[in-house]
Write an enzyme that holds these catalytic residues in place. Structure first.
Site, PDB file in Angstrom:
ATOM      1  N   ASN A   1       0.809  -1.214   0.000  1.00 54.81           N
ATOM      2  CA  ASN A   1       0.000   0.000   0.000  1.00 54.81           C
ATOM      3  C   ASN A   1       0.849   1.273   0.000  1.00 54.81           C
ATOM      4  O   ASN A   1       0.526   2.245  -0.694  1.00 54.81           O
ATOM      5  CB  ASN A   1      -0.925  -0.015   1.218  1.00 54.81           C
ATOM      6  CG  ASN A   1      -1.940   1.102   1.217  1.00 54.81           C
ATOM      7  OD1 ASN A   1      -2.675   1.300   0.256  1.00 54.81           O
ATOM      8  ND2 ASN A   1      -1.988   1.865   2.308  1.00 54.81           N
TER       9      ASN A   1
ATOM     10  N   GLU B   1       7.265  -7.869   5.551  1.00 57.35           N
ATOM     11  CA  GLU B   1       5.952  -8.211   6.106  1.00 57.35           C
ATOM     12  C   GLU B   1       6.016  -9.621   6.679  1.00 57.35           C
ATOM     13  O   GLU B   1       6.782 -10.464   6.201  1.00 57.35           O
ATOM     14  CB  GLU B   1       4.902  -8.106   4.992  1.00 57.35           C
ATOM     15  CG  GLU B   1       3.564  -8.720   5.268  1.00 57.35           C
ATOM     16  CD  GLU B   1       2.844  -8.073   6.428  1.00 57.35           C
ATOM     17  OE1 GLU B   1       2.275  -8.820   7.248  1.00 57.35           O
ATOM     18  OE2 GLU B   1       2.858  -6.826   6.536  1.00 57.35           O
TER      19      GLU B   1
ATOM     20  N   ASP C   1       4.269   0.787   9.641  1.00 54.68           N
ATOM     21  CA  ASP C   1       2.828   0.781   9.891  1.00 54.68           C
ATOM     22  C   ASP C   1       2.499  -0.502  10.655  1.00 54.68           C
ATOM     23  O   ASP C   1       1.898  -1.428  10.115  1.00 54.68           O
ATOM     24  CB  ASP C   1       2.083   0.838   8.556  1.00 54.68           C
ATOM     25  CG  ASP C   1       0.567   0.926   8.727  1.00 54.68           C
ATOM     26  OD1 ASP C   1       0.112   1.107   9.875  1.00 54.68           O
ATOM     27  OD2 ASP C   1      -0.144   0.805   7.715  1.00 54.68           O
TER      28      ASP C   1
ATOM     29  N   CYS D   1      -2.244   2.666  14.555  1.00 53.26           N
ATOM     30  CA  CYS D   1      -3.672   2.493  14.855  1.00 53.26           C
ATOM     31  C   CYS D   1      -3.902   2.431  16.366  1.00 53.26           C
ATOM     32  O   CYS D   1      -4.995   2.075  16.810  1.00 53.26           O
ATOM     33  CB  CYS D   1      -4.215   1.243  14.172  1.00 53.26           C
ATOM     34  SG  CYS D   1      -3.361  -0.285  14.609  1.00 53.26           S
TER      35      CYS D   1
END
Length: 368
Positions: free
Chosen positions: A233, A249, A297, A323
């Site tokens: 992304n 990841e 992130d 988040c």
């Protein structure tokens, strides 16, 4: 939080972020970004809807669970879901309530993609996919009813008889198990499987990516590290503005998806690696290069385990997408201890009408 005005919700989220920065991270001397805002209704593109047939009421409930409860809220529509999904809640309740297997369908997972590139305006027509979880084999009649529903409402239908690896597409009958979203500013079309993690708010996602790249101030010679990169992304947009980007990841599937998206978009200067980022990665091949900029992130738990290693790269800038303001504040305090300065931080209203707080922070390496 629909009982609170949208502007008051955002103000509350800003207070939460900055109070956490002060009390957990010990940080007060930084610039406060204006909150990143977008539409407050009809934005949500991913959801897991619980389902239950209530014998006493002789009806099927489909919707979100009540807070701190196993009960399903009585819903006929949902203001935060995209309109195409919200309008299907009642038809879905009627459909499922009439099936033989109505007692053994516990959930429907929803994913929404874009049918066209609208130039980043956020009003593209949507493609909806439903993943129906069923605990028993479907009867021919039930399968036919589900298939007819999908055809009538033009949704992609997937079934999940057991674990996540059993999800399979049954309509349309093709071999394309992908949805798409567009990043117009970078000329990218991003493919994802309906079970993949993607940001729920398409417009805020586009704005967030542009903001992150502005903060990184990418130059043609930059080599960038993207940690917790998902399906690319941020990785692929950054690759259009820099010399090279490495995405890391923890999911093999997401690494494959990132490589798939790079190839489909003609991106040749981005590479993806699978690694457990909660353990020492000094011996990993991707950890050897010198990175000029870093983006991370992480999940709600944050990135505390790797903050020393991230800081050791001595990248001139780090942009942190979060988040969870509490773990962001904790990690920010650690980055400062390792020679970084928190320059700016602010909230992005990714989840209007909920208590979730999405934040972005910019760190610069202190000059010696």
């Amino acid at each position: 939080m629909q009982h609170i005005r949208p502007d008051a919700q955002v103000a509350l989220k800003e207070r939460v972020l900055h109070e956490q920065m002060k009390h957990i991270g010990g940080l007060t001397d930084y610039e406060h970004f204006p909150a990143m805002l977008s539409q407050t209704e009809g934005y949500r593109r991913k959801a897991r809807l619980a389902a239950r047939f209530v014998t006493k009421k002789d009806e099927m409930l489909v919707g979100f669970r009540e807070k701190n409860s196993s009960f399903i809220a009585q819903m006929t529509s949902c203001a935060v879901l995209v309109d195409e999904v919200s309008s299907l809640i009642m038809p879905l309740r009627v459909l499922l309530g009439g099936l033989d297997c109505r007692f053994t369908i516990p959930q429907i997972e929803v994913a929404v993609g874009e049918l066209a590139d609208d130039g980043g305006m956020g009003n593209s027509p949507h493609q909806v996919a439903f993943i129906v979880r069923h605990l028993e084999e479907l009867s021919p009649g039930d399968f036919a009813s589900l298939l007819s529903f999908a055809q009538q409402h033009q949704i992609q239908l997937y079934l999940q008889p057991k674990g996540p690896d059993t999800v399979h597409k049954v309509w349309p009958q093709d071999d394309v198990d992908r949805l798409y979203y567009y990043l117009s500013d970078f000329g990218l079309r991003m493919a994802f499987h309906p079970t993949d993690f993607t940001q729920v708010n398409g417009d805020i996602n586009r704005r967030m990516i542009s903001q992150a790249l502005t903060l990184l101030d990418l130059q043609p010679g930059d080599v960038v590290l993207d940690l917790f990169c998902g399906l690319g992304n941020f990785t692929l947009p950054m690759a259009t503005r820099s010399a090279r980007v490495v995405g890391v990841e923890g999911s093999d599937e997401m690494v494959r998806r990132g490589s798939e998206n790079a190839a489909a978009n003609g991106i040749t200067n981005a590479s993806f690696y699978c690694a457990n980022l909660c353990v020492d990665f000094d011996e990993s091949s991707w950890a050897a290069p010198v990175y000029s900029k870093i983006l991370l992130d992480p999940p709600r738990s944050g990135a505390i385990e790797i903050i020393p290693r991230i800081a050791a790269f001595r990248a001139s800038k780090i942009v942190y997408i979060s988040c969870n303001p509490a773990t962001l504040a904790r990690d920010a305090g650690e980055l400062v201890k390792h020679g970084y300065i928190l320059k700016q931080a602010g909230v992005m209203d990714m989840f209007p009408h909920t208590g979730h707080v999405e934040s972005i922070a910019e760190f610069v390496l202190a000059k010696r």
